[in-house]
Structure formats: structure tokens, C-alpha cells
Scaffold this motif. Structure first.
Motif, PDB file in Angstrom:
ATOM      1  N   ASP A 216       4.692  11.022 -16.964  1.00 52.60           N
ATOM      2  CA  ASP A 216       3.668  11.675 -16.150  1.00 52.60           C
ATOM      3  C   ASP A 216       3.741  11.236 -14.685  1.00 52.60           C
ATOM      4  O   ASP A 216       3.166  11.893 -13.816  1.00 52.60           O
TER       5      ASP A 216
ATOM      6  N   THR B  18       9.110  11.400 -11.043  1.00 52.95           N
ATOM      7  CA  THR B  18       9.544  12.633 -10.379  1.00 52.95           C
ATOM      8  C   THR B  18      11.035  12.592 -10.064  1.00 52.95           C
ATOM      9  O   THR B  18      11.517  13.408  -9.301  1.00 52.95           O
TER      10      THR B  18
ATOM     11  N   GLU C 130      12.070  19.091 -16.745  1.00 57.17           N
ATOM     12  CA  GLU C 130      11.310  19.734 -15.681  1.00 57.17           C
ATOM     13  C   GLU C 130      12.272  20.262 -14.629  1.00 57.17           C
ATOM     14  O   GLU C 130      13.330  19.683 -14.393  1.00 57.17           O
TER      15      GLU C 130
ATOM     16  N   LYS D 285       4.681  17.749  -9.145  1.00 57.73           N
ATOM     17  CA  LYS D 285       4.178  16.477  -9.666  1.00 57.73           C
ATOM     18  C   LYS D 285       4.088  15.454  -8.537  1.00 57.73           C
ATOM     19  O   LYS D 285       3.108  14.727  -8.424  1.00 57.73           O
TER      20      LYS D 285
ATOM     21  N   ARG E 159       1.079  16.208  -6.495  1.00 59.94           N
ATOM     22  CA  ARG E 159      -0.142  15.844  -7.227  1.00 59.94           C
ATOM     23  C   ARG E 159      -0.354  14.325  -7.201  1.00 59.94           C
ATOM     24  O   ARG E 159      -1.472  13.842  -6.994  1.00 59.94           O
TER      25      ARG E 159
END
Length: 84
Positions: free
Chosen positions: A36, A39, A67, A75, A78
Motif C-alpha cells: 500500500d 510506488t 499496478e 499512489k 495520495r
């Protein structure tokens, strides 16, 4: 795609401080990457910094967290609150 650390990890401690997102931490036996937060350094660097410093090449793409570049960038935005 998030990265993952395989059981070939020797716990050398060089990857954890290199992660700009704080995605790497010590697990029960070896270091782990939080998918989570990973990246692949998109938004920060051209290359994944943990992969660059790993002396045993045990950091690979996590097949369970695939991804696109756009998803990784979203991401990053965010997590950091910044536009890349």
C-alpha cells in the motif's frame, strides 16, 4: 507494481532507509514491503532505490500487486499529497 522481498534477504539493513515512502520494515524474519506504500519510487526517483542498494538482488516485482505506471503515480500523489 509493488515490490516484494524474497526469503533470500540477508537482513543487511540497507534497503529500509532508502525507501522514500517508508514502505520497508522488519518482518518476523526478513524485511517486508508494504504494497500500500510501495510506488517503486515513482514520483521520487527513476529507479527503485531499494533494488539499487540490495547486495543480494532479493527485491522483485510482487506478482500479487500488479499496478500500472499511472496507478503508481496516483499512489505517490495520495501518499505525499503532491502532484508528480
Amino acid at each position: 507494481m509493488a515490490l516484494m522481498i524474497t526469503d533470500e534477504c540477508i537482513n543487511c539493513d540497507v534497503c529500509e532507509p532508502e525507501c522514500p515512502n517508508g514502505a520497508i520494515s522488519m518482518g518476523e524474519e526478513i524485511y517486508e514491503i508494504d504494497p500500500d506504500l510501495c510506488t517503486e519510487c515513482v514520483g521520487h526517483y527513476e529507479e527503485s532505490q531499494c533494488v539499487e542498494v540490495c547486495p543480494v538482488d532479493c527485491i522483485i516485482v510482487d506478482p500479487n500487486h500488479q499496478e500500472t505506471e499511472e496507478e503508481l503515480r496516483a499512489k505517490y500523489e495520495r501518499i505525499t499529497g503532491e502532484s508528480a
